[in-house]
Design an enzyme around this catalytic site. Structure first.
Site, PDB file in Angstrom:
ATOM      1  N   HIS A  54       0.688  -1.121  -0.093  1.00 55.37           N
ATOM      2  CA  HIS A  54      -0.169   0.017   0.001  1.00 55.37           C
ATOM      3  C   HIS A  54       0.948   1.344  -0.091  1.00 55.37           C
ATOM      4  CE1 HIS A  54      -3.125   2.802   0.800  1.00 55.37           C
ATOM      5  NE2 HIS A  54      -2.571   3.095   2.028  1.00 55.37           N
ATOM      6  N   HIS A  78       3.148   7.390   5.865  1.00 57.15           N
ATOM      7  CA  HIS A  78       2.009   8.103   6.229  1.00 57.15           C
ATOM      8  C   HIS A  78       0.875   7.391   7.096  1.00 57.15           C
ATOM      9  CE1 HIS A  78      -0.411   5.633   2.870  1.00 57.15           C
ATOM     10  NE2 HIS A  78      -1.293   5.970   3.851  1.00 57.15           N
ATOM     11  N   GLU A  82      -0.551   6.138  12.913  1.00 60.55           N
ATOM     12  CA  GLU A  82      -1.919   5.284  12.994  1.00 60.55           C
ATOM     13  C   GLU A  82      -1.706   3.964  13.326  1.00 60.55           C
ATOM     14  OE1 GLU A  82      -5.074   6.641  12.887  1.00 60.55           O
ATOM     15  OE2 GLU A  82      -5.996   4.966  13.244  1.00 60.55           O
ATOM     16  N   ASP A  83      -0.809   3.260  12.596  1.00 58.79           N
ATOM     17  CA  ASP A  83      -0.747   1.839  12.813  1.00 58.79           C
ATOM     18  C   ASP A  83       0.581   1.307  13.546  1.00 58.79           C
ATOM     19  OD1 ASP A  83      -3.066   1.755  11.399  1.00 58.79           O
ATOM     20  OD2 ASP A  83      -2.119   1.343   9.307  1.00 58.79           O
ATOM     21  N   ASP A 147      -3.655   8.017  -1.326  1.00 63.32           N
ATOM     22  CA  ASP A 147      -3.876   7.051  -0.272  1.00 63.32           C
ATOM     23  C   ASP A 147      -5.245   6.480  -0.832  1.00 63.32           C
ATOM     24  OD1 ASP A 147      -3.904   5.410   2.240  1.00 63.32           O
ATOM     25  OD2 ASP A 147      -4.969   7.072   3.149  1.00 63.32           O
ATOM     26  N   ASP A 267     -19.269  14.422 -27.583  1.00 58.42           N
ATOM     27  CA  ASP A 267     -17.772  14.517 -27.201  1.00 58.42           C
ATOM     28  C   ASP A 267     -17.504  13.252 -26.958  1.00 58.42           C
ATOM     29  OD1 ASP A 267     -18.759  14.554 -24.828  1.00 58.42           O
ATOM     30  OD2 ASP A 267     -18.206  16.663 -24.316  1.00 58.42           O
TER      31      ASP A 267
HETATM   32 MN    MN Z   1      -2.924   4.698   4.064  1.00 53.73          MN
END
Ligand code: MN
Length: 735
Positions: A54, A78, A82-83, A147, A267
């Site tokens: 990821h 990123h 959090e993880d 993300d 178009d």
């Molecule tokens: Mn993520």
């Protein structure tokens, strides 16, 4: 869905290496990649792949947008806060403050919960604003978009219920932001992916329609491309030309929004010509219009008038030789890069020796202010006029809001300068009323602290407390102001109601004391007839006056009863005034005489119940003759000017007087029996008795009404009662 390239760490570095040549910058990226791999070791995605896949894909998408090395590094990192439980400060130490701030902001935005409620349109527009306001830095948004794009690409591994929610949020919040930032590559992919999960039936229907005409369309496009190529080759112009397909969601959107059939979408056949200079663009347009028939009203010059998201291009619609209709876009390479990568193209990473921290900071600030202006666009309309643009800008920038969160991630928008009290009332009226403290980002703060976007706020409450009038001095929302005022108004009303009750009680007690039936005299119309004389403007005012004693209850009683017995009153007063102290007294039925008055209406006061031998005094009432009280009765001690002397006549041995007695004793078995026995041993008939146990101190209060001949007998009785085991006090009662 089409298979998408799955990037690894190598691909990130290769792609970044195409435009980043500084070794230090490339080292930073690989260091971030290594650190992320270590931090997330052992974690897997729902797809079964290692979690790092990821992160590599997010970084790869970012590198494809040509963002700077720090943004790519932050993209790799990123999810670490959090993880993996690493803190912002640790990241700052390992990398730098800028990267740590980017990761922290991405994490904060991740905590936002967007839930469509009553008005989904409003919510979506609001959420986009909140999102941008919270990000503050465009790089945070780019990371979030990358993300989200990768999460959408791998959405099939999520449970079905989550798929629809995430897809709806992507379509409502993320795709319009990508559009506003001009990143059409990401916007189009997000839209098609959302479309697939939200309305699979329509998605397949349109995909099928596109597919069945593909060959025919490809042939038409190819022949038009060769026609134009020949045409432009006659002139000395550098260009590249290619056909392009509209993405499925935009076809669907046009069919639904403009209510058109598939065939009618003009178009559908689209060609793009990318040339070198702006002038070349107009030249190309001129040659094409000279050769092919333009459809009237379809020429759009976004070069002279760029779209608000900085998009520039010439658009025209022409008819081919076979009658087929083509949309043609003509633009420069730079315009094309901006159209695909939008804000990221402006953000393009620059390298150079003279790139010090100070100039970098300055440049970021310049870009940020540009971005802030930019960030106010939340509308989806394709052609936003300049005045609308200004209106939006003004509304959003000058009346800017702050967006704060509950600990559970619910977003609350408040006006600038709002405080925890504003927040509390927005959560719930009762939370506001009972607020006693506030935690902002886990720190206790004063209730008048100014809140900032991104703050996590929680309110401490305490039952039974109320708002403070001081709050009115600092709250910013009308909602909070109104609720606080309403609370005080309600309390005033309650207080007033209490005062009225108290006033009514004062008056009825007073009437009862004087032997009048309160119900008869306290009829509203009777009160209203006399209240003007006490300068009360209404019933409420009158009772309030009685309660706070600005209106004298005795005077009111007299006024009220006077109306009925004025004749008697006059009689009594006349007699009182005309008495002759020297004259011999006459016996009366009450056994009491007033010196100098032969006959007068006399009665024993019910409040203090005098018995024969008590020191007594007469009170000249206004319609009830003379009331005889004990000298120490609280109801007469302050009435000197209406008191007259009176005396007991010779004792009538048969006569009994009522007397009220209150006994307080320790509760025990047979207490009441012993007391009753003592009373009867003193030959005092008992009329009434009641006992109440006080659970708190285990005492018993016994109230009784007895009859007695005189004060001596009463004194003996009281003395005997005091001797009963457990008795604490014995008293005659005066009401
Ligand atoms: Mn993520």
């Amino acid at each position: 869905m089409a298979d998408v390239f799955n990037a690894g760490a190598e691909d990130v570095l290769t792609t970044a290496g195409k435009y980043i040549h500084n070794k230090e910058s490339l080292d930073l990226i690989s260091r971030a990649a290594n650190y992320a791999a270590e931090a997330h070791a052992g974690q897997f995605r729902r797809s079964g792949e290692p979690y790092t896949s990821h992160l590599y894909n997010v970084a790869y998408i970012l590198a494809s947008l040509h963002v700077g090395p720090k943004t790519i590094a932050a993209g790799l990192l990123h999810d670490t806060i959090e993880d993996t439980g690493i803190s912002r400060d640790e990241l700052a130490e390992l990398f730098d403050d800028e990267i740590a701030d980017l990761v922290e902001s991405v994490t904060k935005i991740g905590a936002l919960k967007f839930k469509g409620k009553d008005d989904p349109e409003y919510q979506a527009a609001n959420h986009r604003k909140i999102f941008i306001a919270m990000a503050k830095d465009v790089r945070v948004i780019l990371i979030k978009l990358a993300d989200r794009l990768h999460n959408m690409r791998t959405l099939e591994y999520q449970p079905e219920s989550s798929q629809k929610r995430i897809a709806a949020e992507t379509l409502d919040v993320y795709a319009p932001i990508a559009h506003r930032l001009g990143i059409s590559a990401i916007k189009n992919e997000l839209e098609d992916l959302s479309f697939y999960y939200l309305n699979r039936k329509e998605y397949y229907r349109i995909a099928h329609l596109v597919e069945t005409r593909k060959q025919e369309r490809d042939e038409s496009v190819q022949s038009m491309i060769s026609g134009i190529t020949d045409l432009l080759n006659e002139h000395d112009i550098e260009f590249r030309i290619f056909g392009r397909s509209k993405h499925l969601y935009s076809i669907y959107h046009k069919m639904v929004a403009r209510n058109k059939r598939f065939e009618e979408i003009l178009d559908l056949l689209a060609i793009r010509i990318v040339t070198r200079t702006e002038l070349n663009c107009y030249e190309v347009l001129g040659y094409i219009h000279a050769r092919y028939k333009p459809i009237p009203g379809r020429l759009k010059d976004y070069i002279a008038m760029p779209k608000t998201n900085m998009y520039q291009s010439l658009h025209t619609t022409i008819m081919g030789d076979d009658g087929k209709i083509f949309e043609v876009q003509i633009r420069t390479e730079e315009m094309d890069a901006i159209a695909e990568r939008g804000v990221a193209a402006h953000w393009k990473y620059k390298e150079g020796g003279h790139y010090d921290a100070r100039t970098e900071q300055k440049e970021i600030e310049d870009k940020l202010s540009w971005f802030r202006d930019f960030a106010v666009f939340t509308s989806d309309s394709e052609d936003e006029s300049a005045s609308e643009y200004m209106a939006t800008l003004q509304r959003d920038v000058f009346e800017a809001n702050v967006y704060v969160m509950t600990p559970k991630g619910r977003v609350i928008d408040l006006p600038n300068g709002a405080t925890p009290i504003d927040f509390a009332y927005r959560i719930h009226t009762d939370v506001g009323h009972t607020a006693v403290g506030a935690l902002v980002n886990d720190a206790m703060v004063p209730l008048n602290t100014e809140l900032h976007t991104g703050d996590v706020v929680s309110i401490r409450t305490m039952k039974g407390t109320g708002p403070s009038e001081d709050w009115l001095k600092f709250v910013k929302t009308n909602q909070a102001k109104n609720k606080i005022r309403a609370w005080f108004a309600k309390r005033e009303t309650e207080k007033k109601e209490q005062m009225i009750e108290q006033g009514e009680k004062t008056l009825s007690d007073e009437l009862r004391k004087r032997g009048f039936e309160p119900k008869t005299y306290m009829e509203k119309k009777k009160i209203e007839a006399i209240m003007k004389e006490f300068s009360a403007k209404d019933y409420t005012d009158f009772m309030y006056g009685l309660a706070v004693k600005t209106i004298n209850a005795t005077s009111v009683c007299e006024k009220l009863t006077n109306q009925k017995r004025s004749v008697n009153d006059n009689e009594a007063l006349t007699k009182l005034l005309s008495r002759d102290p020297g004259k011999k007294h006459v016996m009366t039925k009450t056994g009491i005489y007033v010196p100098g008055i032969e006959s007068i209406k006399l009665s024993l006061a019910l409040c203090c119940l005098p018995v024969y031998g008590d020191p007594i005094v007469g009170y000249v009432s206004k319609g009830e003759g003379v009331k005889v009280h004990r000298c120490d009765c609280v109801n007469v001690v302050n009435q000197k000017n209406r008191l007259i002397d009176c005396y007991w006549e010779e004792e009538d041995k048969e006569r009994l007087y009522d007397s009220d007695i209150t006994i307080i004793a320790e509760d025990r078995n047979f207490l009441l029996t012993d007391i009753v026995t003592s009373v009867s041993q003193n030959r005092a008939p008992m009329l009434k008795v009641s006992a109440n146990v006080n659970r708190e101190d285990l005492t018993t209060t016994i109230k009784m009404k007895i009859q007695i001949h005189n004060v001596q007998q009463l004194e003996v009785l009281l003395a005997n009662l005091r001797k009963v085991e457990g008795v604490i006090s014995v008293k005659r009662v005066s009401h």
